[in-house]
Design a protein around this motif. Structure first.
Motif, PDB file in Angstrom:
ATOM      1  N   ALA A 225       0.853  -1.191   0.000  1.00 15.54           N
ATOM      2  CA  ALA A 225       0.000   0.000   0.000  1.00 15.54           C
ATOM      3  C   ALA A 225       0.886   1.236   0.000  1.00 15.54           C
ATOM      4  O   ALA A 225       2.024   1.219   0.482  1.00 15.54           O
ATOM      5  CB  ALA A 225      -0.928   0.008   1.207  1.00 15.54           C
ATOM      6  N   ASP A 226       0.356   2.330  -0.566  1.00 18.43           N
ATOM      7  CA  ASP A 226       1.095   3.588  -0.552  1.00 18.43           C
ATOM      8  C   ASP A 226       0.752   4.366   0.725  1.00 18.43           C
ATOM      9  O   ASP A 226       0.033   3.871   1.604  1.00 18.43           O
ATOM     10  CB  ASP A 226       0.813   4.405  -1.817  1.00 18.43           C
ATOM     11  CG  ASP A 226      -0.672   4.707  -1.994  1.00 18.43           C
ATOM     12  OD1 ASP A 226      -1.417   4.584  -0.996  1.00 18.43           O
ATOM     13  OD2 ASP A 226      -1.092   5.070  -3.106  1.00 18.43           O
ATOM     14  N   GLU A 227       1.275   5.583   0.822  1.00 18.48           N
ATOM     15  CA  GLU A 227       1.088   6.367   2.042  1.00 18.48           C
ATOM     16  C   GLU A 227      -0.363   6.790   2.253  1.00 18.48           C
ATOM     17  O   GLU A 227      -0.760   7.118   3.370  1.00 18.48           O
ATOM     18  CB  GLU A 227       1.990   7.605   1.998  1.00 18.48           C
ATOM     19  CG  GLU A 227       3.468   7.266   2.094  1.00 18.48           C
ATOM     20  CD  GLU A 227       4.336   8.506   2.117  1.00 18.48           C
ATOM     21  OE1 GLU A 227       3.793   9.602   1.870  1.00 18.48           O
ATOM     22  OE2 GLU A 227       5.547   8.389   2.377  1.00 18.48           O
ATOM     23  N   THR A 228      -1.157   6.799   1.200  1.00 21.96           N
ATOM     24  CA  THR A 228      -2.572   7.147   1.346  1.00 21.96           C
ATOM     25  C   THR A 228      -3.430   5.945   1.709  1.00 21.96           C
ATOM     26  O   THR A 228      -4.635   6.076   1.903  1.00 21.96           O
ATOM     27  CB  THR A 228      -3.095   7.776   0.037  1.00 21.96           C
ATOM     28  OG1 THR A 228      -3.009   6.810  -1.032  1.00 21.96           O
ATOM     29  CG2 THR A 228      -2.276   9.004  -0.330  1.00 21.96           C
ATOM     30  N   GLY A 229      -2.825   4.747   1.765  1.00 21.20           N
ATOM     31  CA  GLY A 229      -3.564   3.547   2.103  1.00 21.20           C
ATOM     32  C   GLY A 229      -4.137   2.811   0.920  1.00 21.20           C
ATOM     33  O   GLY A 229      -4.787   1.775   1.097  1.00 21.20           O
ATOM     34  N   ALA A 336       6.160   3.635  -6.716  1.00 16.91           N
ATOM     35  CA  ALA A 336       6.277   2.201  -6.450  1.00 16.91           C
ATOM     36  C   ALA A 336       6.808   1.466  -7.675  1.00 16.91           C
ATOM     37  O   ALA A 336       7.665   0.575  -7.558  1.00 16.91           O
ATOM     38  CB  ALA A 336       4.919   1.642  -6.034  1.00 16.91           C
ATOM     39  N   ARG A 337       6.311   1.812  -8.861  1.00 17.32           N
ATOM     40  CA  ARG A 337       6.803   1.150 -10.077  1.00 17.32           C
ATOM     41  C   ARG A 337       8.298   1.385 -10.264  1.00 17.32           C
ATOM     42  O   ARG A 337       9.052   0.465 -10.611  1.00 17.32           O
ATOM     43  CB  ARG A 337       6.023   1.674 -11.280  1.00 17.32           C
ATOM     44  CG  ARG A 337       4.625   1.105 -11.410  1.00 17.32           C
ATOM     45  CD  ARG A 337       3.865   1.784 -12.528  1.00 17.32           C
ATOM     46  NE  ARG A 337       2.541   1.194 -12.705  1.00 17.32           N
ATOM     47  CZ  ARG A 337       1.571   1.765 -13.409  1.00 17.32           C
ATOM     48  NH1 ARG A 337       1.766   2.965 -13.968  1.00 17.32           N
ATOM     49  NH2 ARG A 337       0.401   1.166 -13.521  1.00 17.32           N
ATOM     50  N   MET A 338       8.743   2.603 -10.031  1.00 21.60           N
ATOM     51  CA  MET A 338      10.156   2.919 -10.227  1.00 21.60           C
ATOM     52  C   MET A 338      11.024   2.149  -9.234  1.00 21.60           C
ATOM     53  O   MET A 338      12.024   1.519  -9.621  1.00 21.60           O
ATOM     54  CB  MET A 338      10.368   4.420 -10.066  1.00 21.60           C
ATOM     55  CG  MET A 338      11.809   4.862 -10.251  1.00 21.60           C
ATOM     56  SD  MET A 338      12.042   6.610  -9.876  1.00 21.60           S
ATOM     57  CE  MET A 338      11.738   6.613  -8.104  1.00 21.60           C
ATOM     58  N   ILE A 339      10.664   2.171  -7.937  1.00 21.17           N
ATOM     59  CA  ILE A 339      11.479   1.519  -6.919  1.00 21.17           C
ATOM     60  C   ILE A 339      11.508   0.001  -7.128  1.00 21.17           C
ATOM     61  O   ILE A 339      12.571  -0.637  -7.066  1.00 21.17           O
ATOM     62  CB  ILE A 339      10.936   1.858  -5.512  1.00 21.17           C
ATOM     63  CG1 ILE A 339      11.075   3.359  -5.234  1.00 21.17           C
ATOM     64  CG2 ILE A 339      11.658   1.049  -4.443  1.00 21.17           C
ATOM     65  CD1 ILE A 339      12.498   3.862  -5.213  1.00 21.17           C
ATOM     66  N   ILE A 340      10.349  -0.607  -7.394  1.00 24.27           N
ATOM     67  CA  ILE A 340      10.287  -2.065  -7.554  1.00 24.27           C
ATOM     68  C   ILE A 340      11.018  -2.498  -8.818  1.00 24.27           C
ATOM     69  O   ILE A 340      11.722  -3.520  -8.832  1.00 24.27           O
ATOM     70  CB  ILE A 340       8.814  -2.520  -7.560  1.00 24.27           C
ATOM     71  CG1 ILE A 340       8.190  -2.261  -6.181  1.00 24.27           C
ATOM     72  CG2 ILE A 340       8.698  -3.988  -7.923  1.00 24.27           C
ATOM     73  CD1 ILE A 340       6.707  -2.500  -6.121  1.00 24.27           C
ATOM     74  N   THR A 341      10.895  -1.732  -9.904  1.00 28.18           N
ATOM     75  CA  THR A 341      11.622  -2.071 -11.138  1.00 28.18           C
ATOM     76  C   THR A 341      13.128  -1.999 -10.914  1.00 28.18           C
ATOM     77  O   THR A 341      13.883  -2.873 -11.368  1.00 28.18           O
ATOM     78  CB  THR A 341      11.196  -1.134 -12.270  1.00 28.18           C
ATOM     79  OG1 THR A 341       9.784  -1.237 -12.459  1.00 28.18           O
ATOM     80  CG2 THR A 341      11.911  -1.500 -13.562  1.00 28.18           C
ATOM     81  N   ASP A 342      13.601  -0.963 -10.228  1.00 31.97           N
ATOM     82  CA  ASP A 342      15.035  -0.845  -9.949  1.00 31.97           C
ATOM     83  C   ASP A 342      15.517  -1.996  -9.077  1.00 31.97           C
ATOM     84  O   ASP A 342      16.619  -2.529  -9.276  1.00 31.97           O
ATOM     85  CB  ASP A 342      15.330   0.491  -9.266  1.00 31.97           C
ATOM     86  CG  ASP A 342      15.151   1.673 -10.213  1.00 31.97           C
ATOM     87  OD1 ASP A 342      15.090   1.434 -11.450  1.00 31.97           O
ATOM     88  OD2 ASP A 342      15.050   2.818  -9.736  1.00 31.97           O
ATOM     89  N   TRP A 343      14.696  -2.389  -8.093  1.00 31.33           N
ATOM     90  CA  TRP A 343      15.120  -3.494  -7.225  1.00 31.33           C
ATOM     91  C   TRP A 343      15.201  -4.794  -8.004  1.00 31.33           C
ATOM     92  O   TRP A 343      16.137  -5.580  -7.805  1.00 31.33           O
ATOM     93  CB  TRP A 343      14.142  -3.647  -6.062  1.00 31.33           C
ATOM     94  CG  TRP A 343      14.593  -4.711  -5.093  1.00 31.33           C
ATOM     95  CD1 TRP A 343      15.401  -4.536  -4.011  1.00 31.33           C
ATOM     96  CD2 TRP A 343      14.292  -6.110  -5.152  1.00 31.33           C
ATOM     97  NE1 TRP A 343      15.625  -5.737  -3.383  1.00 31.33           N
ATOM     98  CE2 TRP A 343      14.961  -6.720  -4.064  1.00 31.33           C
ATOM     99  CE3 TRP A 343      13.545  -6.902  -6.009  1.00 31.33           C
ATOM    100  CZ2 TRP A 343      14.885  -8.091  -3.820  1.00 31.33           C
ATOM    101  CZ3 TRP A 343      13.469  -8.263  -5.773  1.00 31.33           C
ATOM    102  CH2 TRP A 343      14.127  -8.855  -4.686  1.00 31.33           C
ATOM    103  N   LYS A 344      14.230  -5.069  -8.891  1.00 25.32           N
ATOM    104  CA  LYS A 344      14.281  -6.296  -9.690  1.00 25.32           C
ATOM    105  C   LYS A 344      15.490  -6.308 -10.619  1.00 25.32           C
ATOM    106  O   LYS A 344      16.112  -7.355 -10.836  1.00 25.32           O
ATOM    107  CB  LYS A 344      12.984  -6.446 -10.491  1.00 25.32           C
ATOM    108  CG  LYS A 344      11.772  -6.805  -9.638  1.00 25.32           C
ATOM    109  CD  LYS A 344      10.530  -6.994 -10.479  1.00 25.32           C
ATOM    110  CE  LYS A 344       9.343  -7.422  -9.618  1.00 25.32           C
ATOM    111  NZ  LYS A 344       8.100  -7.609 -10.419  1.00 25.32           N
ATOM    112  N   LYS A 345      15.868  -5.138 -11.155  1.00 18.09           N
ATOM    113  CA  LYS A 345      17.055  -5.071 -12.000  1.00 18.09           C
ATOM    114  C   LYS A 345      18.302  -5.382 -11.170  1.00 18.09           C
ATOM    115  O   LYS A 345      19.203  -6.106 -11.624  1.00 18.09           O
ATOM    116  CB  LYS A 345      17.150  -3.684 -12.632  1.00 18.09           C
ATOM    117  CG  LYS A 345      18.255  -3.547 -13.664  1.00 18.09           C
ATOM    118  CD  LYS A 345      18.284  -2.134 -14.238  1.00 18.09           C
ATOM    119  CE  LYS A 345      16.978  -1.816 -14.968  1.00 18.09           C
ATOM    120  NZ  LYS A 345      17.027  -0.463 -15.584  1.00 18.09           N
ATOM    121  N   GLU A 346      18.364  -4.834  -9.951  1.00 21.25           N
ATOM    122  CA  GLU A 346      19.492  -5.137  -9.077  1.00 21.25           C
ATOM    123  C   GLU A 346      19.506  -6.613  -8.685  1.00 21.25           C
ATOM    124  O   GLU A 346      20.567  -7.243  -8.602  1.00 21.25           O
ATOM    125  CB  GLU A 346      19.412  -4.258  -7.816  1.00 21.25           C
ATOM    126  CG  GLU A 346      20.512  -4.521  -6.809  1.00 21.25           C
ATOM    127  CD  GLU A 346      20.347  -3.707  -5.538  1.00 21.25           C
ATOM    128  OE1 GLU A 346      21.099  -3.957  -4.577  1.00 21.25           O
ATOM    129  OE2 GLU A 346      19.462  -2.830  -5.515  1.00 21.25           O
TER     130      GLU A 346
END
Length: 370
Positions: A225-229, A336-346
């Protein structure tokens, strides 16, 4: 008429033994001393063996020790009795007064305990135990309200006690919602909940051992979930042999059509796998997924409630949960898309995997010669 036998106290015995020593010092024998004391010779010898050399203070101290020993024995017996009683009541916690009252009756009947002891062990006061319940009285004060609730439930079988409470208040009944709920439950008027039957996907192929790339892909979903729930749904697709994360979707909701479109995009680069392993989620057992697989690839559904049958993607989910989702606060879906995509690339290119000889999945896929 025979006189009642008198029992000597330890202090009296010690004094008589002191008198006996004086008589013997004057030259009297044991028989004469015993006659003087008013006891038999056997009693005299028993007294001397038990109390010889003691003083009156020692006898008093011995008497106090005996009393203390008796008191400790009674305390130990009471503790053992309480322990046995608690074992009798070990079937569950006695939270409600009804269960405590039943526990008191059980201890009194099964173990022969007194009412005072039983109520103390169950945590119920004696006045509460002796008080007659309203349901046991001949005149039930709530009989009229019970009848009204039964008629209300018959007229509205799918309505619950909350609506019944507000309608009862509107008609003039001076009750609160807790009493209505209790009477509703006692009368057995609970509205049955129609639970949705879970569907189980029908597998079109058994999953072979993942001994080469593109043999078995595994797909699974997880949520954050994001900060708004607002919910964030994450789909991950993993090659079980190379451990690579081949792709994934991050969106508010993911349908079967969204998943098959993404699988087509991955298959255009990697080729189709022999089998796609997944659980029985509604997106995965949909007709869209069956149409996508067709005769090109097989679908293998794990048994319901057995996530360990899909262990590779579950392990990947635990890694992304621990190393990305739990330590990042997303302020929007794009973030969320940016952070999760970067983590999967790493994960694919940098993070070393112990099962691959501490190589990254991408490095292992390049040198894989299967």
């Amino acid at each position: 008429m025979t006189s009642k036998r008198r029992r000597h106290t330890p202090e009296q015995i010690i004094r008589k033994l002191q008198d006996a020593e004086k008589l013997q010092a004057e030259g009297q024998d044991v028989a004469a001393v015993a006659r003087e004391l008013g006891v038999t010779e056997a009693t005299y010898y028993r007294w001397k063996n038990q109390y010889g050399g003691m003083k009156a203070e020692d006898a008093k101290r011995l008497k106090e020790l005996e009393k203390q020993n008796d008191r400790l024995k009674r305390l130990l017996a009471d503790a053992e009795l309480e322990k046995a009683a608690l074992k009798e009541l070990a079937g569950g916690k006695l939270l409600s007064p009804d269960r405590r009252r039943a526990g008191v009756h059980h201890l009194m009947r099964k173990m022969g305990l007194s009412e005072r002891k039983s109520t103390m062990l169950t945590g119920l006061s004696r006045s509460a135990f002796r008080r007659r319940l309203k349901g046991e009285t001949t005149a039930d004060p709530d009989a009229a309200l019970r009848g009204w609730l039964r008629a209300y439930a018959k007229a509205h079988p799918r309505w619950g006690y909350r609506r019944a409470y507000h309608d009862a208040r509107a008609e003039g009944w001076a009750v609160n919602h807790k009493k209505v709920q209790r009477l509703w439950r006692e009368e057995g008027l609970r509205v049955p909940v129609k639970r949705r039957r879970k569907r189980v996907g029908s597998s079109t192929a058994e999953a072979p051992p993942a001994c080469a790339p593109n043999t078995v892909w595994a797909v699974d979903f997880q949520f954050d979930a994001d900060e708004t729930g607002r919910a964030i749904k994450i789909a991950s697709i993993v090659d079980e042999h190379t451990r690579e994360c081949l792709g994934g979707i991050v969106a508010r909701s993911i349908t079967g059509d969204d998943l098959t479109t993404h699988l087509d995009a991955i298959a255009a680069q990697q080729g189709l796998p022999q089998v796609l392993r997944c659980d029985n989620g509604p997106e995965l057992i949909s007709q869209a997924m069956a149409d996508w697989a067709g005769e090109a690839t097989g679908l293998h559904y794990i048994p319901p409630g057995s996530p360990w049958r899909n262990g590779y993607v579950e392990s990947f989910n635990s890694r992304i949960r621990d190393e990305c989702l739990n330590i990042t606060s997303f302020w929007s879906l794009a973030h969320a898309r940016m952070i999760i995509t970067d983590w999967k690339k790493e994960y694919n290119t940098i993070r070393r995997h112990s099962a691959l000889g501490y190589r990254s999945p991408a490095e292992y896929a390049e040198i894989c010669t299967h």
